[in-house]
Write an enzyme that holds these catalytic residues in place. Structure first.
Site, PDB file in Angstrom:
ATOM      1  N   ASN A  58       0.849  -1.189   0.000  1.00 29.48           N
ATOM      2  CA  ASN A  58       0.000   0.000   0.000  1.00 29.48           C
ATOM      3  C   ASN A  58       0.887   1.242   0.000  1.00 29.48           C
ATOM      4  O   ASN A  58       1.958   1.238   0.608  1.00 29.48           O
ATOM      5  CB  ASN A  58      -0.862  -0.009   1.274  1.00 29.48           C
ATOM      6  CG  ASN A  58      -1.755   1.216   1.391  1.00 29.48           C
ATOM      7  OD1 ASN A  58      -2.465   1.585   0.445  1.00 29.48           O
ATOM      8  ND2 ASN A  58      -1.725   1.869   2.535  1.00 29.48           N
ATOM      9  N   HIS A  88       0.929   5.067   1.362  1.00 27.64           N
ATOM     10  CA  HIS A  88       0.234   5.966   2.293  1.00 27.64           C
ATOM     11  C   HIS A  88       0.921   7.327   2.258  1.00 27.64           C
ATOM     12  O   HIS A  88       2.154   7.393   2.312  1.00 27.64           O
ATOM     13  CB  HIS A  88       0.248   5.390   3.713  1.00 27.64           C
ATOM     14  CG  HIS A  88      -0.508   6.250   4.673  1.00 27.64           C
ATOM     15  ND1 HIS A  88      -1.887   6.258   4.720  1.00 27.64           N
ATOM     16  CD2 HIS A  88      -0.093   7.182   5.561  1.00 27.64           C
ATOM     17  CE1 HIS A  88      -2.284   7.151   5.619  1.00 27.64           C
ATOM     18  NE2 HIS A  88      -1.207   7.721   6.137  1.00 27.64           N
TER      19      HIS A  88
HETATM   20  C1  GAR Z   1      -2.734   9.030  -2.805  1.00 29.00           C
HETATM   21  O1  GAR Z   1      -2.255  10.209  -2.229  1.00 29.00           O
HETATM   22  C2  GAR Z   1      -2.526   7.864  -1.852  1.00 29.00           C
HETATM   23  O2  GAR Z   1      -1.341   7.955  -1.128  1.00 29.00           O
HETATM   24  C3  GAR Z   1      -3.728   8.021  -0.958  1.00 29.00           C
HETATM   25  O3  GAR Z   1      -4.783   8.333  -1.836  1.00 29.00           O
HETATM   26  C4  GAR Z   1      -4.248   9.067  -2.957  1.00 29.00           C
HETATM   27  C5  GAR Z   1      -4.717   8.428  -4.245  1.00 29.00           C
HETATM   28  O4  GAR Z   1      -4.338   9.203  -5.357  1.00 29.00           O
HETATM   29  N1  GAR Z   1      -3.964   6.832  -0.201  1.00 29.00           N
HETATM   30  C6  GAR Z   1      -4.379   6.839   1.070  1.00 29.00           C
HETATM   31  O5  GAR Z   1      -4.647   7.853   1.674  1.00 29.00           O
HETATM   32  C7  GAR Z   1      -4.476   5.468   1.723  1.00 29.00           C
HETATM   33  N2  GAR Z   1      -4.659   5.572   3.135  1.00 29.00           N
HETATM   34  P1  GAR Z   1      -4.317   8.607  -6.831  1.00 29.00           P
HETATM   35  O6  GAR Z   1      -5.669   7.920  -7.068  1.00 29.00           O
HETATM   36  O7  GAR Z   1      -4.148   9.791  -7.714  1.00 29.00           O
HETATM   37  O8  GAR Z   1      -3.177   7.620  -6.942  1.00 29.00           O
END
Ligand code: GAR
Length: 197
Positions: free
Chosen positions: A108, A110
């Site tokens: 994952n 984060h």
């Molecule tokens: C990213 O910033 C990722 O790190 C976060 O969601 C976003 C997705 O962006 N994930 C979390 O917060 C997980 N806890 P994306 O769809 O443009 O890749």
């Protein structure tokens, strides 16, 4: 060749970073064979289609119960026969049976330096709002293996990003993506694909 299934809920910029890294040779010995989304409107679905990668939608709203959704999600993942599952902004809790089946094969990304600003309720923009509210001067991103907890699995890679005085949650989110997430997520996949983890 490592078969990678990418799971995403939203814009899919991390998915895009993975696809670009494969194209550019920054990730070798791996291919994205499937994209799985919980939301048909996710732009990640469009990115997959543009690259000719099968996209599967498994939405909780389409199932009578959480158990039925969890079962459908696991069946969909199983059908893709992945060697590695990458959660790239997938904002649904991974069911325990899937974690058990794919132990040490789910990673994952984060958007903070775990153990700061992680766990239940910390996702997306909320993470950056919390970092700014606390006044930290450094934040960043973490790639970790997924276990039964929320953001508790073993850490693979981290990269720090400086917080600026005039940052908004949005500007910080963007810089954490550009400087950290889009760098360490492809790097983690390349390392796994080449036996360097
Ligand atoms: C990213 O910033 C990722 O790190 C976060 O969601 C976003 C997705 O962006 N994930 C979390 O917060 C997980 N806890 P994306 O769809 O443009 O890749």
């Amino acid at each position: 060749m490592l078969r990678v299934a990418v799971m995403a809920s939203g814009g899919g910029t991390n998915l895009q970073a993975i696809l670009d890294a494969i194209r550019d040779g920054a990730i070798t010995n791996a291919q994205v064979t499937a994209v799985i989304c919980n939301n048909a409107g996710a732009y990640a679905v469009e990115r997959a289609r543009r690259h000719g990668i099968p996209a599967f939608i498994v939405s909780p709203a389409a199932y009578e119960s959480r158990e039925a959704f969890n079962e459908a999600l696991l069946q969909t993942v199983d059908a893709c026969r992945p060697d590695l599952v990458v959660l790239a902004g997938f904002l649904v809790k991974i069911p325990a049976p899937m974690i058990e089946t794919y132990r040490n094969r789910i990673i994952n990304i984060h958007p903070s330096l775990i153990p700061s600003f992680c766990g239940v309720g910390y996702y997306g923009l909320k993470v950056h709002e919390a970092a700014l509210a606390r006044g930290v001067k450094l934040t960043g991103a973490t790639v970790h293996y997924v276990d039964e907890g929320t953001d508790t699995g073993p850490i693979l890679l981290q990269k720090a990003v400086e917080v600026r005085q005039d940052d908004t949650p949005e500007s910080l989110q963007r810089r954490v993506m550009e400087e950290a997430e889009w760098v360490i997520l492809p790097e983690a996949i390349d390392r796994i694909a080449n036996g360097r983890i």
